[in-house]
Design an enzyme around this catalytic site. Structure first.
Site, PDB file in Angstrom:
ATOM      1  N   SER A 179      -7.946  -8.533   1.666  1.00 26.90           N
ATOM      2  CA  SER A 179      -7.101  -7.367   0.188  1.00 26.90           C
ATOM      3  C   SER A 179      -6.229  -6.593   0.993  1.00 26.90           C
ATOM      4  O   SER A 179      -5.647  -6.989   2.225  1.00 26.90           O
ATOM      5  CB  SER A 179      -8.213  -6.289   0.723  1.00 26.90           C
ATOM      6  OG  SER A 179      -8.657  -5.790   1.440  1.00 26.90           O
ATOM      7  N   CYS A 180      -5.358  -5.813   0.499  1.00 26.26           N
ATOM      8  CA  CYS A 180      -3.934  -5.506   1.137  1.00 26.26           C
ATOM      9  C   CYS A 180      -4.528  -4.019   1.874  1.00 26.26           C
ATOM     10  O   CYS A 180      -3.731  -3.012   2.485  1.00 26.26           O
ATOM     11  CB  CYS A 180      -2.980  -5.031   0.105  1.00 26.26           C
ATOM     12  SG  CYS A 180      -2.442  -6.697  -0.889  1.00 26.26           S
ATOM     13  N   ASP A 181      -5.587  -3.017   2.322  1.00 25.73           N
ATOM     14  CA  ASP A 181      -5.959  -2.918   3.152  1.00 25.73           C
ATOM     15  C   ASP A 181      -6.132  -2.915   4.252  1.00 25.73           C
ATOM     16  O   ASP A 181      -6.775  -4.096   5.009  1.00 25.73           O
ATOM     17  CB  ASP A 181      -6.923  -1.511   2.078  1.00 25.73           C
ATOM     18  CG  ASP A 181      -7.883  -0.585   2.630  1.00 25.73           C
ATOM     19  OD1 ASP A 181      -7.693  -0.382   4.154  1.00 25.73           O
ATOM     20  OD2 ASP A 181      -7.434   0.498   1.565  1.00 25.73           O
ATOM     21  N   SER A 182      -6.401  -1.983   5.648  1.00 21.79           N
ATOM     22  CA  SER A 182      -5.641  -2.430   6.487  1.00 21.79           C
ATOM     23  C   SER A 182      -7.154  -1.969   7.380  1.00 21.79           C
ATOM     24  O   SER A 182      -7.435  -2.781   8.511  1.00 21.79           O
ATOM     25  CB  SER A 182      -4.655  -1.371   7.969  1.00 21.79           C
ATOM     26  OG  SER A 182      -5.140  -0.168   7.716  1.00 21.79           O
ATOM     27  N   ASN A 223      -9.317  -4.570  -5.358  1.00 17.13           N
ATOM     28  CA  ASN A 223      -7.614  -5.146  -5.157  1.00 17.13           C
ATOM     29  C   ASN A 223      -8.119  -6.390  -6.239  1.00 17.13           C
ATOM     30  O   ASN A 223      -7.205  -7.256  -6.186  1.00 17.13           O
ATOM     31  CB  ASN A 223      -7.837  -5.704  -4.094  1.00 17.13           C
ATOM     32  CG  ASN A 223      -6.142  -5.472  -3.570  1.00 17.13           C
ATOM     33  OD1 ASN A 223      -5.667  -5.573  -2.132  1.00 17.13           O
ATOM     34  ND2 ASN A 223      -5.018  -5.383  -4.403  1.00 17.13           N
TER      35      ASN A 223
END
Ligand SMILES: *Cc1c(COP(=O)(O)O)cnc(C)c1O
Length: 384
Positions: free
Chosen positions: A335-338, A374
């Site tokens: 996903s694009c979450d850190s 996401n």
């Protein structure tokens, strides 16, 4: 693609060789696109047979939240276990596979209204509680039901503690049993949870000491308890060998035998230990990068679609399809979450893009936590 999984003793110490072999045989023949979770039915059967074996007069209720896949539940149901549930959703799956009401208990001390309605309609009759408000709720929704009070016990040595959110101390527990009786409920026992993935066998000693004190206080107050529900907490291997179930149970059984009356009924609610080490995730490498001072490896299963427990401290073992050379990696999800970082500073073989990564001991608290955040779909569960 030729399969060159790097398997060594560090893996077979964690997960049974037979389970790993089955998973790899599946990969060789099946055309299923990763990510997915393989569940070894033989391993689940073996775990079910081993749990509760050393504890006299015991009944096992599998904690559904660990893995609520309907095929997994059907297997466990056919092996004769009961179930511990907390929500109308969990109840609906059990209903769909025909689990009778007598095989269901609920140990969540804070039940939602929807769940209470569904559970009482189904005829569930065993409920945990740890507050006066819950007694009043139960009186209204399930008048005359059987209840057991949740005692707070030490959770040291558990990788996933549960004791702060639930449970009361002795004085309050005694008071609550009396209050429940006054309100027309049937106080039949007590319960506790030593914490999930409990690798410290002495947690059960202090919990049982406390349970015994409450048992005696209740008797003096005119309440005869008959059910000792010792909750869950049995650990499995993730990155190291943990104390085995027989050792924990021999200890627990001798403590119960010494402290409690002969005719008590013991309830067990294992979740993780029933399904955890029967599961292997199959994922694929989708990217590699060098950032700052670390090699990053991106795979298609992450914190949001299966590996949520990694952010709470659970570490997994991995079998990687790759070269002999190893490197230190930071492992991240898709996903694009850190926040979606699974592990740091782990030594793994160098894979290619598209190589498969097997994640061991992935059968518990993985799919049940997964979301479609996401837009990544929740991995399928396949029984092998
Ligand atoms: C989660 C839970 C369990 C199962 O715990 P494990 O550590 O997975 O064995 C048992 N009882 C209750 C009340 C729970 O909330």
């Amino acid at each position: 693609m030729a399969i060159r999984f790097r398997i060594d003793k560090s893996h077979t110490d964690i997960t049974a060789k037979s389970t790993i072999k089955k998973a790899i045989a599946f990969l060789k023949t099946a055309e299923v696109d990763p990510p997915y979770l393989l569940m070894d039915t033989a391993k689940v059967k073996q775990k079910v047979r081993s749990i509760g074996r050393k504890i006299g007069n015991s009944k096992v209720f599998y904690a559904v939240k660990a893995n609520p896949d309907s095929e997994v539940l059907r297997l466990i149901h056919n092996l004769g276990l009961g179930f511990e549930i907390a929500s109308e959703g969990e109840l609906a799956i059990l209903e769909s596979i025909g689990v009778p009401k007598e095989h269901i208990i609920t140990s969540n001390p804070m039940k939602s209204f929807r769940f209470l309605r569904a559970a009482t309609e189904y005829g569930v009759d065993y409920f945990a509680f740890d507050s006066k408000d819950e007694v009043l709720k139960l009186r209204d929704y399930a008048p005359g039901c059987r209840v057991y009070v949740r005692l707070s016990v030490p959770n040291e040595g558990s990788e996933w503690p549960l004791s702060k959110k639930f449970g009361v101390e002795l004085d309050e527990a005694e008071e609550l049993l009396i209050y429940a009786k006054k309100k027309g409920l049937k106080p039949v026992g007590l319960t506790f949870h030593v914490g999930s993935q409990c690798t410290n066998p002495y947690n059960w000693n202090s919990a049982l000491d406390k349970a015994k004190m409450l048992w005696d206080r209740a008797r003096k107050a005119g309440i005869r308890l008959s059910i000792l529900n010792i909750g869950g907490g049995y650990p499995i291997n993730y990155t190291k060998n943990v104390v085995d179930i027989a050792t924990i149970e021999n200890n627990v059984n001798s403590l119960i035998y010494k402290k409690f009356p002969d005719n008590i009924q013991v309830y067990l609610e294992p979740g993780r230990a029933v399904v955890g080490d029967a599961g292997i995730f199959v994922s694929r490498v989708i990217g590699r990068a060098w950032r700052g001072d670390a090699h990053w490896l991106y795979i298609d299963v992450g914190v949001f679609n299966g590996l949520m427990e990694s952010v709470g401290g659970i570490k997994y073992s991995y079998i990687v399809e790759g070269s002999k050379e190893t490197k230190e990696w930071t492992l991240a999800g898709p996903s694009c979450d850190s926040f979606d970082v699974i592990d740091k500073r782990i030594e793994l073989p160098e894979p290619e893009i598209g190589s498969r990564v097997l994640i061991l001991s992935g059968g518990a608290y993985t799919i049940s936590y997964a979301s479609e955040f996401n837009g990544f779909s929740i991995p399928r569960t396949i029984l092998i």
